[in-house]
Design an enzyme around this catalytic site. Structure first.
Site, mmCIF file in Angstrom:
data_model
loop_
_atom_site.group_PDB
_atom_site.id
_atom_site.type_symbol
_atom_site.label_atom_id
_atom_site.label_comp_id
_atom_site.label_asym_id
_atom_site.label_seq_id
_atom_site.Cartn_x
_atom_site.Cartn_y
_atom_site.Cartn_z
ATOM 1 N N GLY A 299 0.809 -1.220 0.000
ATOM 2 C CA GLY A 299 0.000 0.000 0.000
ATOM 3 C C GLY A 299 0.837 1.262 0.000
ATOM 4 N N GLY B 40 2.188 5.073 1.394
ATOM 5 C CA GLY B 40 2.588 5.700 2.644
ATOM 6 C C GLY B 40 3.909 5.208 3.175
ATOM 7 C CD GLU C 180 -3.679 1.182 -5.390
ATOM 8 O OE1 GLU C 180 -4.759 0.629 -5.282
ATOM 9 O OE2 GLU C 180 -3.220 1.944 -4.530
ATOM 10 C CG ASN D 278 -4.622 9.942 3.095
ATOM 11 O OD1 ASN D 278 -4.582 11.170 3.208
ATOM 12 N ND2 ASN D 278 -3.700 9.142 3.587
ATOM 13 N N GLY E 167 -6.889 1.524 -2.811
ATOM 14 C CA GLY E 167 -7.028 0.156 -3.328
ATOM 15 C C GLY E 167 -6.966 -0.890 -2.234
ATOM 16 C CE LYS F 292 -1.851 12.748 14.830
ATOM 17 N NZ LYS F 292 -1.140 13.272 13.666
HETATM 18 N N1 COA Z 1 -5.543 8.256 14.848
HETATM 19 C C1 COA Z 1 -5.237 9.480 14.368
HETATM 20 N N2 COA Z 1 -4.190 9.717 13.555
HETATM 21 C C2 COA Z 1 -3.407 8.669 13.233
HETATM 22 C C3 COA Z 1 -3.640 7.377 13.710
HETATM 23 C C4 COA Z 1 -4.782 7.181 14.550
HETATM 24 N N3 COA Z 1 -5.089 5.984 15.018
HETATM 25 N N4 COA Z 1 -2.690 6.559 13.218
HETATM 26 C C5 COA Z 1 -1.886 7.310 12.456
HETATM 27 N N5 COA Z 1 -2.305 8.577 12.470
HETATM 28 C C6 COA Z 1 -1.721 9.706 11.763
HETATM 29 C C7 COA Z 1 -0.222 9.827 12.023
HETATM 30 O O1 COA Z 1 0.017 10.495 13.242
HETATM 31 C C8 COA Z 1 0.217 10.640 10.818
HETATM 32 O O2 COA Z 1 -0.161 11.975 11.032
HETATM 33 P P1 COA Z 1 0.772 13.192 10.555
HETATM 34 O O3 COA Z 1 0.754 13.104 9.057
HETATM 35 O O4 COA Z 1 0.082 14.400 11.086
HETATM 36 O O5 COA Z 1 2.107 12.915 11.164
HETATM 37 C C9 COA Z 1 -0.688 10.089 9.695
HETATM 38 O O6 COA Z 1 -1.796 9.472 10.361
HETATM 39 C C10 COA Z 1 0.020 9.066 8.817
HETATM 40 O O7 COA Z 1 0.445 8.016 9.639
HETATM 41 P P2 COA Z 1 1.825 7.265 9.442
HETATM 42 O O8 COA Z 1 2.044 6.504 10.707
HETATM 43 O O9 COA Z 1 2.897 8.200 9.017
HETATM 44 O O10 COA Z 1 1.497 6.191 8.335
HETATM 45 P P3 COA Z 1 1.375 6.213 6.758
HETATM 46 O O11 COA Z 1 2.029 7.393 6.099
HETATM 47 O O12 COA Z 1 1.832 4.894 6.357
HETATM 48 O O13 COA Z 1 -0.205 6.393 6.501
HETATM 49 C C11 COA Z 1 -2.505 5.723 6.411
HETATM 50 C C12 COA Z 1 -1.132 5.541 7.092
HETATM 51 C C13 COA Z 1 -3.468 4.699 7.007
HETATM 52 C C14 COA Z 1 -3.035 7.137 6.676
HETATM 53 C C15 COA Z 1 -2.318 5.525 4.877
HETATM 54 O O14 COA Z 1 -1.652 4.323 4.632
HETATM 55 C C16 COA Z 1 -3.653 5.495 4.130
HETATM 56 O O15 COA Z 1 -4.209 6.530 3.793
HETATM 57 N N6 COA Z 1 -4.202 4.293 3.870
HETATM 58 C C17 COA Z 1 -5.495 4.107 3.233
HETATM 59 C C18 COA Z 1 -5.386 3.928 1.751
HETATM 60 C C19 COA Z 1 -4.583 2.752 1.366
HETATM 61 O O16 COA Z 1 -4.310 1.847 2.139
HETATM 62 N N7 COA Z 1 -4.163 2.732 0.137
HETATM 63 C C20 COA Z 1 -3.258 1.721 -0.340
HETATM 64 C C21 COA Z 1 -3.876 0.797 -1.276
HETATM 65 S S1 COA Z 1 -2.689 0.269 -2.419
#
Ligand code: COA
Length: 497
Positions: A263, A265, A288, A378, A382, A402
């Site tokens: 995925g 990120g 993807e 976000n 996928g 956090k």
């Molecule tokens: N509650 C609130 N905020 C949270 C959290 C929670 N339980 N867990 C993580 N976060 C916040 C982090 O603090 C970070 O915030 P910041 O940008 O202000 O620092 C942000 O979410 C991103 O988290 P991070 O730990 O850096 O992980 P990431 O960059 O890997 O992103 C998702 C994690 C879930 C947000 C991201 O993977 C996503 O949007 N996934 C959904 C779509 C997806 O999976 N697509 C892939 C298909 S191919």
């Protein structure tokens, strides 16, 4: 210098400025725009459209492949142009507008958007704006660093605006595999049986007379913003590598692992990078987004082939990959997102799908999209396409966010993207819970003791003991189920003061 990029002589007179092309977009229209996780997005049209909307207020429905780069969603939001937006975004300004209820965001499985379009659910697609590296002698479009939904947008739209981007290497030509499904209900099977199979055309074929405008631009993709691996993502990778090693030893997985989907990120990218130090060889990806980790593994000789819908990499990796595309030519294919994310192929190949959770609950339901269950982050992207159909659906997250104020393991997720039936494995830096074949009550101990941060384990144990009083297949103390979230909202931390 663009003359050799427009090889159909009759189309050369369609070249115009982005401002002129923007007049083709009218108030109320549905616009499909290329761009998938920052890659291959239209560069000049969003700027021109934002300018047009500032001068003459108008609203459109904007459909893309996934997220856009270059702060385009920010500019379009600030200009007030977006009435509806789908199927994915990652922009802070747009996110705020969505969460204020100003932009209607349709959070959609990425494989499904063009199915809705084909079935007419959005009405007509008025205009498609597609980034390309070239237009061929017969007027076909050669996409750039992503395919996303571009091919179907171009096929379905009444008018097509092509942005020829001179900054994108023309060596992309030949790297795409454009396969468009037939009509339901007698649609033929999608004939991909190996990740490297090519089953379609290398270009997008449309009647050239539909190309209403050609814009010449020279702007590179915006670089990805993923953070480098850290101790926690390395720990997550190590847990997974140990798990795979164990599964291979027990004969439950082949030594040459099934193809991997990873995925978006920071976490998914860093975890995959962790495979550099693993014993696994001859890896393949059917994914993807191809991030930095794909090319790190390829350059290290660990990854034999990668199929994706876009290449979204950091600035140094852009230089490494885009300037040496020929080196990767026989190891890469870029497909439409409905093919990269196709349930049929994902099930057939038996993928290992690695996606990211914001939070998971003690029974294995996963929330990847909604902070507090209410505020869009976000979108599902996928992740659902893959998780529902993979051989092994893995969700990774750090155990706290956090600075420790938020636990990623909670009693009940306030929004469910991936329900307990689709989630096989949860992994944090603390450890891993293999949920396969387990009933909900059997999952709790594994998730709490292996995955939750030690600071939150007592809270979760206490919750479950209370929940047991009410019985059930999946016990809950409903009046307490969101107490950690409520405490976070009211005091800024899920931990009691
Ligand atoms: N509650 C609130 N905020 C949270 C959290 C929670 N339980 N867990 C993580 N976060 C916040 C982090 O603090 C970070 O915030 P910041 O940008 O202000 O620092 C942000 O979410 C991103 O988290 P991070 O730990 O850096 O992980 P990431 O960059 O890997 O992103 C998702 C994690 C879930 C947000 C991201 O993977 C996503 O949007 N996934 C959904 C779509 C997806 O999976 N697509 C892939 C298909 S191919």
């Amino acid at each position: 210098m663009y003359q050799d990029r427009i090889r159909m002589r009759a189309l050369k007179d369609r070249v115009m400025s982005a401002d002129e092309a923007a007049t083709l977009v009218q108030d109320g229209m549905v616009v499909g725009m290329s761009g998938f996780t920052r890659a291959g997005d239209a560069k000049d049209m969003p700027v021109a459209l934002a300018k047009r909307a500032r001068e003459q207020p108008m609203k459109i429905t904007l459909i893309t492949g996934a997220s856009l780069g270059h702060d385009s969603d920010k500019a379009l939001t600030e200009a007030g142009l977006l009435a509806r937006r789908l199927p994915f975004q990652v922009d802070a300004t747009l996110r705020s507008a969505i969460n204020r209820g100003e932009v209607m965001f349709v959070d959609q499985h990425l494989s499904e958007t063009v199915e809705f379009l084909r079935a007419g659910q959005f009405g007509r697609l008025d205009v498609a704006v597609i980034e390309a590296v070239a237009i061929t002698e017969d007027g076909s479009i050669v996409p750039s660093s992503s395919v996303g939904n571009s091919a179907s947008f171009a096929i379905l739209a009444d008018k097509v605006i092509v942005e020829i981007n001179l900054a994108q290497p023309v060596e992309f030509e030949g790297m795409h595999d454009i396969w468009i499904p037939g009509h339901r209900p007698h649609r033929e099977p999608l004939p991909i049986v190996n990740v490297s199979d090519r089953v379609g055309r290398t270009t997008v074929k449309i009647p050239p007379e539909k190309i209403a405008a050609i814009i010449i631009t020279d702007t590179p993709d915006s670089a990805s913003t993923v953070q480098p691996a850290d101790a926690e993502t390395q720990a997550i990778a190590n847990h997974l590598i140990e798990f795979f090693t164990h599964e291979v030893k027990r004969g439950r997985m082949p030594a040459r692992l099934p193809a991997i989907q990873s995925g978006i990120g920071t976490i998914a990218n860093a975890v995959l990078t962790g495979f550099l130090e693993s014993p696994f060889e001859h890896l393949t990806m059917y994914s993807e987004v191809l991030q930095d980790s794909t090319f790190e593994l390829m350059d290290a000789g660990k990854l034999d082939f990668a199929s994706g819908s876009s290449i979204t990499v950091s600035q140094p990796m852009q230089q490494r990959v885009f300037q040496n595309l020929a080196r990767y030519r026989d190891k890469l294919v870029l497909r439409p997102q409905e093919v990269s994310n196709h349930p049929e192929v994902i099930r057939r190949l038996g993928l290992i799908a690695l996606n990211t959770a914001l939070e998971a609950d003690i029974y294995g339901n996963v929330n990847s999209t909604h902070v507090y269950g209410t505020h869009m982050m976000n979108g599902i992207g996928g992740s659902g396409d893959f998780a529902r159909n993979a051989f092994l659906a893995i969700f990774a997250t750090k155990s706290v966010a956090k600075g420790g104020k938020v636990s990623s393991i909670v009693p009940m997720v306030p929004h469910v993207d991936h329900n307990e039936h689709d989630v096989d494995l949860i992994v944090t830096e603390q450890g891993l819970a293999d949920l396969r074949t387990l009933a909900p009550r059997e999952r709790v101990r594994l998730i709490v003791e292996n995955c939750a941060h030690p600071a939150y384990r007592d809270l979760l144990r206490d919750y479950y003991q209370d929940a047991l009083k009410y019985g059930g297949q999946t016990p809950h103390a409903l009046e307490r189920a969101y107490e950690m979230h409520i405490r976070l909202r009211d005091s800024g931390s899920m931990l009691p003061q």
